[in-house]
Design a protein around this motif. Structure first.
Motif, short mmCIF file in Angstrom:
data_model
loop_
_atom_site.label_atom_id
_atom_site.label_comp_id
_atom_site.label_asym_id
_atom_site.label_seq_id
_atom_site.Cartn_x
_atom_site.Cartn_y
_atom_site.Cartn_z
N LEU A 216 11.38 3.15 -4.49
CA LEU A 216 9.97 3.18 -4.50
C LEU A 216 9.63 1.86 -5.09
N SER A 217 10.18 1.29 -6.20
CA SER A 217 9.92 0.14 -6.77
C SER A 217 9.98 -1.06 -5.92
N ALA A 218 11.32 -1.00 -5.18
CA ALA A 218 11.45 -2.03 -4.09
C ALA A 218 10.53 -2.01 -3.08
N THR A 219 10.32 -1.00 -2.30
CA THR A 219 9.70 -1.09 -1.06
C THR A 219 8.04 -1.07 -1.42
N GLU B 43 5.37 8.44 7.25
CA GLU B 43 5.27 7.11 6.53
C GLU B 43 6.11 6.88 5.30
N THR B 44 6.09 7.93 4.72
CA THR B 44 6.96 8.01 3.23
C THR B 44 8.39 8.21 3.81
N LEU B 45 8.81 8.95 4.88
CA LEU B 45 10.25 8.97 5.20
C LEU B 45 10.60 7.51 5.65
N GLY B 46 9.66 6.95 6.63
CA GLY B 46 10.04 5.63 6.74
C GLY B 46 10.27 4.55 5.67
N LEU B 47 9.42 4.71 4.81
CA LEU B 47 9.74 3.87 3.53
C LEU B 47 10.81 4.07 2.81
N LEU B 48 11.20 5.20 2.59
CA LEU B 48 12.51 5.51 2.16
C LEU B 48 13.55 4.92 2.79
N SER B 49 13.50 5.10 4.19
CA SER B 49 14.57 4.76 5.26
C SER B 49 14.72 3.30 5.38
N SER B 50 13.48 2.66 5.08
CA SER B 50 13.47 1.32 5.14
C SER B 50 14.48 0.64 3.90
N ALA B 51 14.78 1.36 3.12
CA ALA B 51 15.57 0.93 1.82
C ALA B 51 17.01 1.62 1.94
N VAL C 239 18.33 8.21 2.80
CA VAL C 239 18.14 9.02 3.68
C VAL C 239 17.72 10.27 3.02
N ALA C 240 16.65 10.59 3.46
CA ALA C 240 15.68 11.70 2.84
C ALA C 240 15.50 12.80 3.99
N ASP C 241 15.57 14.06 3.29
CA ASP C 241 14.81 15.16 4.19
C ASP C 241 13.39 15.37 4.13
N ARG C 242 12.66 16.04 5.11
CA ARG C 242 11.41 15.93 5.27
C ARG C 242 10.81 16.78 3.79
N ALA C 243 11.49 17.67 3.05
CA ALA C 243 10.86 18.41 2.05
C ALA C 243 10.74 17.47 0.84
N LEU C 244 11.63 16.58 0.67
CA LEU C 244 11.70 15.48 -0.40
C LEU C 244 10.58 14.40 -0.12
N ALA C 245 10.38 14.04 1.31
CA ALA C 245 9.38 13.08 1.65
C ALA C 245 8.13 13.64 1.35
N ALA D 150 0.72 -1.24 -0.07
CA ALA D 150 0.06 -0.11 0.00
C ALA D 150 0.80 1.41 0.16
N LEU D 151 0.39 2.37 -0.53
CA LEU D 151 1.12 3.69 -0.64
C LEU D 151 1.33 4.16 0.78
#
Length: 313
Positions: A65-68, A18-26, A29-35, A11-12
């Motif tokens: 995104l593809s992987a997560t 949650e978006t930060l966590g999704l990126l972090s899980s892979a 390391v993103a900043d909040r603006a990108l997330a 699920a998206l």
């Protein structure tokens, strides 16, 4: 769980956190603006236009995104001269000729019927754009249009239909529309300006070089086993290059990771001027930049960094 459910992607994310966590899980390391802009692009089903210097992690976002999300990744690598036959579709001319010969041998002379048959979808060779419009078992795919600035302006104009309506028109067949819009990520290194008409169809984000703290986190995430002192000195060295030297090509995060990996492979625990000069080819990609930094300049930077470390203790 039935087979169809098992094939569906994840699920998206339902929030910025949650978006930060999704990126972090892979390991991204993103900043909040990108997330935030990524979350909005997913929520609003809008293409995301990522601009920034080479090596700052734009392409990696699509891969993550593809992987997560468990979605197919369809990549269109742009270059000068890219055209519809390479990016969208082309006809299987060899198979069409065989079909024509077989029809002639069988005495089938209805040209209209034959033309309709050979220009049907079974003779269509799908390229990335058309593949992105097709339904996928795991859900809408991640469609990466990489380095769009390398393609010609005419190709940008073609993409407007794809980005606005998630569809592509094939003259011989008609319009093929995606059942759901794909997750579109467009990247550009800003070697030329992209037309406003295309940008208006996207959400926009400039991916900048990370600050020292975030870059250090990235290096320690991406280079397992890197020495703590070495990683700190590598990041401090790279940050100084970007801030104080006008190089032809500033090192991106990808080059910082490569350099830290190379030094770790060489069993280095800290920077020293000789090793810096010997390994600058993993960090800098132009000879003029290497010549400017190696030798006495590298020694100067390393000595200054060590003084700052000692002063900070």
């Amino acid at each position: 769980m039935n087979d169809e459910t098992a094939l569906k992607g994840a699920a998206l994310p339902q929030s910025i956190d949650e978006t930060l966590g999704l990126l972090s899980s892979a390991g991204y390391v993103a900043d909040r603006a990108l997330a935030t802009v990524l979350y909005l692009a997913l929520k609003m089903k809008r293409p995301l236009f990522l601009e920034g210097e080479a090596g700052v992690g734009k392409t990696e976002i699509a891969k993550v995104l593809s992987a997560t999300l468990g979605r197919d990744l369809i990549r269109l690598q742009c270059y000068e001269g890219l055209d519809v036959s390479t990016a969208v579709y082309e006809w299987n001319y060899a198979a069409q000729m065989v079909e024509i010969r077989m029809a002639e041998a069988a005495g089938e002379t209805d040209r209209g019927e034959l033309a309709q048959d050979i220009f049907s979808e079974r003779f269509l060779i799908e390229r990335p754009v058309l593949k992105a419009m097709r339904p996928h078992l795991s859900g809408p795919p991640v469609f990466l249009i990489d380095e769009l600035d390398r393609a010609d302006e005419a190709f940008e104009a073609f993409l407007l239909e794809v980005l606005s309506d998630s569809q592509v028109t094939i003259p011989e067949i008609g319009t093929i529309r995606a059942p759901e819009p794909p997750i579109v990520i467009i990247t550009t290194n800003r070697t030329r300006e992209i037309h406003d008409a295309l940008k208006r169809r996207c959400l926009y984000h400039w991916v900048d070089y990370p600050d020292a703290e975030r870059e250090l986190t990235i290096v320690r995430t991406k280079v397992p086993g890197v020495n703590e002192r070495l990683s700190g000195e590598v990041v401090a060295f790279v940050q100084r290059l970007r801030k104080e030297y006008e190089l032809f090509k500033q090192p991106g995060v990808a080059e910082t990771i490569d350099w830290a990996t190379a030094l770790t492979e060489l069993d280095q625990l800290a920077l020293n001027p000789e090793m810096v000069s010997d390994t600058l080819g993993t960090l800098l990609k132009y000879q003029d930049d290497i010549e400017r930094i190696q030798g006495s300049e590298a020694k100067k930077i390393v000595d200054e960094l060590k003084k700052e470390i000692v002063a900070g203790m």
